[in-house]
Motif scaffolding. Sequence first.
Motif, mmCIF file in Angstrom:
data_model
loop_
_atom_site.group_PDB
_atom_site.id
_atom_site.type_symbol
_atom_site.label_atom_id
_atom_site.label_comp_id
_atom_site.label_asym_id
_atom_site.label_seq_id
_atom_site.Cartn_x
_atom_site.Cartn_y
_atom_site.Cartn_z
ATOM 1 N N VAL A 99 0.855 -1.190 0.000
ATOM 2 C CA VAL A 99 0.000 0.000 0.000
ATOM 3 C C VAL A 99 0.893 1.243 0.000
ATOM 4 C CG1 VAL A 99 -1.821 1.243 1.200
ATOM 5 C CG2 VAL A 99 -1.768 -1.252 1.271
ATOM 6 N N LEU A 100 0.607 2.179 -0.907
ATOM 7 C CA LEU A 100 1.410 3.389 -1.037
ATOM 8 C C LEU A 100 0.567 4.616 -0.703
ATOM 9 C CD1 LEU A 100 3.078 2.660 -4.520
ATOM 10 C CD2 LEU A 100 3.814 1.893 -2.251
ATOM 11 N N PHE A 101 1.111 5.474 0.125
ATOM 12 C CA PHE A 101 0.512 6.789 0.368
ATOM 13 C C PHE A 101 1.569 7.824 -0.008
ATOM 14 C CE2 PHE A 101 -1.861 4.128 3.488
ATOM 15 C CZ PHE A 101 -3.114 4.278 2.922
ATOM 16 N N ALA A 102 1.482 8.305 -1.246
ATOM 17 C CA ALA A 102 2.501 9.206 -1.782
ATOM 18 C C ALA A 102 1.888 9.995 -2.935
ATOM 19 C CB ALA A 102 3.712 8.406 -2.259
ATOM 20 N N ASN A 103 2.561 11.070 -3.357
ATOM 21 C CA ASN A 103 2.081 11.864 -4.481
ATOM 22 C C ASN A 103 2.467 11.190 -5.799
ATOM 23 O OD1 ASN A 103 4.772 12.556 -5.156
ATOM 24 N ND2 ASN A 103 4.717 14.314 -3.768
ATOM 25 N N PRO A 104 1.966 11.681 -6.956
ATOM 26 C CA PRO A 104 2.248 11.004 -8.232
ATOM 27 C C PRO A 104 3.734 10.868 -8.540
ATOM 28 C CG PRO A 104 0.438 12.551 -8.501
ATOM 29 C CD PRO A 104 0.993 12.779 -7.129
ATOM 30 N N GLU A 105 4.522 11.898 -8.248
ATOM 31 C CA GLU A 105 5.953 11.845 -8.535
ATOM 32 C C GLU A 105 6.637 10.774 -7.688
ATOM 33 O OE1 GLU A 105 4.284 14.629 -7.754
ATOM 34 O OE2 GLU A 105 4.145 15.479 -9.787
ATOM 35 N N GLN A 106 6.302 10.733 -6.402
ATOM 36 C CA GLN A 106 6.896 9.723 -5.524
ATOM 37 C C GLN A 106 6.452 8.314 -5.922
ATOM 38 O OE1 GLN A 106 5.281 11.461 -1.972
ATOM 39 N NE2 GLN A 106 7.228 12.387 -1.356
ATOM 40 N N THR A 107 5.182 8.188 -6.290
ATOM 41 C CA THR A 107 4.673 6.865 -6.689
ATOM 42 C C THR A 107 5.321 6.394 -7.980
ATOM 43 O OG1 THR A 107 2.560 7.427 -5.652
ATOM 44 C CG2 THR A 107 2.581 5.537 -7.126
ATOM 45 N N ALA A 108 5.567 7.342 -8.917
ATOM 46 C CA ALA A 108 6.213 6.980 -10.179
ATOM 47 C C ALA A 108 7.633 6.472 -9.960
ATOM 48 C CB ALA A 108 6.223 8.183 -11.115
ATOM 49 N N LEU A 109 8.280 6.896 -8.886
ATOM 50 C CA LEU A 109 9.610 6.372 -8.532
ATOM 51 C C LEU A 109 9.499 5.100 -7.710
ATOM 52 C CD1 LEU A 109 11.382 9.717 -7.542
ATOM 53 C CD2 LEU A 109 11.813 8.354 -9.595
#
Length: 647
Positions: free
Chosen positions: A501-511
């Motif tokens: 499960v990820l709680f992050a913004n699009p840029e962080q999730t893309a990494l």
Amino acid sequence: MSFRALMVFCIAILIFFSCSSSPTRPTPKNLEKPSKEIIEVTKDSAYYLNHAKQHYALTNNLYQRNDYLLQAAEALQFEQQCEKSIRMLNVLQPELQDNRHITQGKLILAECYLVLSNEAFDKVEAILADIKEDYGYQGRISAVQAQLQVNKKQWLQAAIALQHTDIEEPNKTQTIWQWVNKLDLRDLEKARLSETSLQPWLQLAIIVKRFALESEQFNQQLVNWQSRHLGHPLVTNLPEEIQQSLLQAPIQAKRIAVLLPLSGRLANQGIAIKEGILAAYLENLDAAELDSNSPAEVAESAKDTILSNTTQYRKLRFFDSALKTAQQLNELVADFDVVVGPLVKEKIIELTAVLPKDKILLALNRVELTTHATEITQMDKLQESNSVNAEHYYFSLAPEDEAQQLAQHIQEKQLVRPIVFAADNPTTQRMAAAFIAKWQTTPNATQPDLTIFTDNKDMRIQVSEMLDVAQSEKRIEQMERLADVEVFGVERNRRDIDAIVLFANPEQTALLNPIIEASLSPFARKSLSVFASSRSYSVDLNSNSLRDLRNLTFADMPWMLPDHSWQPLANQSKQIWPQRQDTLLRLFAMGFDAYNLLPNLRRLKTLPQLVSHGLTGEINVDNRGVLHRRLPWAQVAQDRVKLLAMD
């Protein structure tokens, strides 16, 4: 005194009275019969245990002894001593010979396990499966089955089982109604095709979900349903919330005041909501007249705008809430029926304290709600500290709601061991905490591992450590040193997890998503599912960015996803605001839904199972007036986003 001594004592007393009597002894005149004093014996667990001991010592009757011991076990259960009851039954069960006793003992065990823990699924299911005949206990067996299904949140199966219990009417009918209402429309339609005995409940639930927001159709459908099921307990005892909804009139908002921050730090957010409200207003009215003040007047009146509809006599006015006290806002809305806003929590709390109770309020945020304390007067009458219940509603895009829905979604997918990665900021950490709290409300749920990362470098390190990839690399290095040759190996990730499960913004999730994908072993029999919230998605992501989010499953409002039902509005919005940020797009949708919800808020609150479909999701209102959203699910497939079927 021992049992033997007691018996000897009693026999001696009897012999004493029989010997002291004489047949020639004259009977005294005017002899009065002594009144018999009736002493009620408390039949508790001790009573049955003593009788079991006494009767077995006298008669050596195993059946009677076991019968008393089973009654003692039931009494212990009634006395809330299920631990003792279970211990006694575990000793007694091997000695039970009568089939009825065996069934009774298993039933008491199952009931006690459910009393002690909501998590004893396996034990209770095994006991129920081992009961061959009911021997007159069918009602109790069905009650255990119903409670077991409730604990597992299998509402349809619980309702089916409850029909065969001995619960009296109308409690049985109303309980089945409550459980059936926890099913969504799709599940209700499916159940209607197979569950004949539940037809009255299923049909009524479908009518409510389909037609309750259309008064005329709802009334007609209700009449037809009643005629089909004349005499049924659900017809003769129509649920209270439906009776109440039939008596309620929709909110007639002729004058609506909207309180938003149209200047200052939150001006962009306030303006986005305002534009959403205006879009809904203009879309819903055939003819509208725009009556705006002159620029000088706008500056003096804190940038307010007035819209009126000459056909429906509805007036909509915006007030800038920035830098205004609650008392000032209260004075501004004095002549209005409905107030929408404010946006800031502190202002909502302050305004609700001074707002007249006859004003309908739809606040655009959520606050902690406390129940009004009651006071008992000398006349023994309860009086609410607020004599008139204020009609207040609370609408927000709370990120915690998304996290809770995410936890529920993963559990419905039969996944049991997630790990959580969250960016180091207050919002994502609140979401992670809400996810874990919701996860642990489910019986047998394990504590999910939580990892907080601070930057991109820390992100890579944390993923490697959490998935045990670093340990796998160390083992390969150790083998190389021991063998003194180059070892060709592939790192293996830990096998005890089934979801990330990820709680992050699009840029962080893309990494983050590619790092996770690269860290997963190709030898794994089953790939790990990766889930995220709406914070991981943006409408501005291009094809290359979407490839980095490949296989990511996430939830977001319909307005942000492809193929929704408001494409003309979306096209107009994009033409007017081509560079609008995701946050402002979501706030626009919130304003649009807020206006459209106004007439239906009262009925939505009365019927919490009812949902309204909006740009921000499926919306329902609980009995406190708090609006909750249910978001659709989507998945990134290569370079595009595809919608998934709702749970």
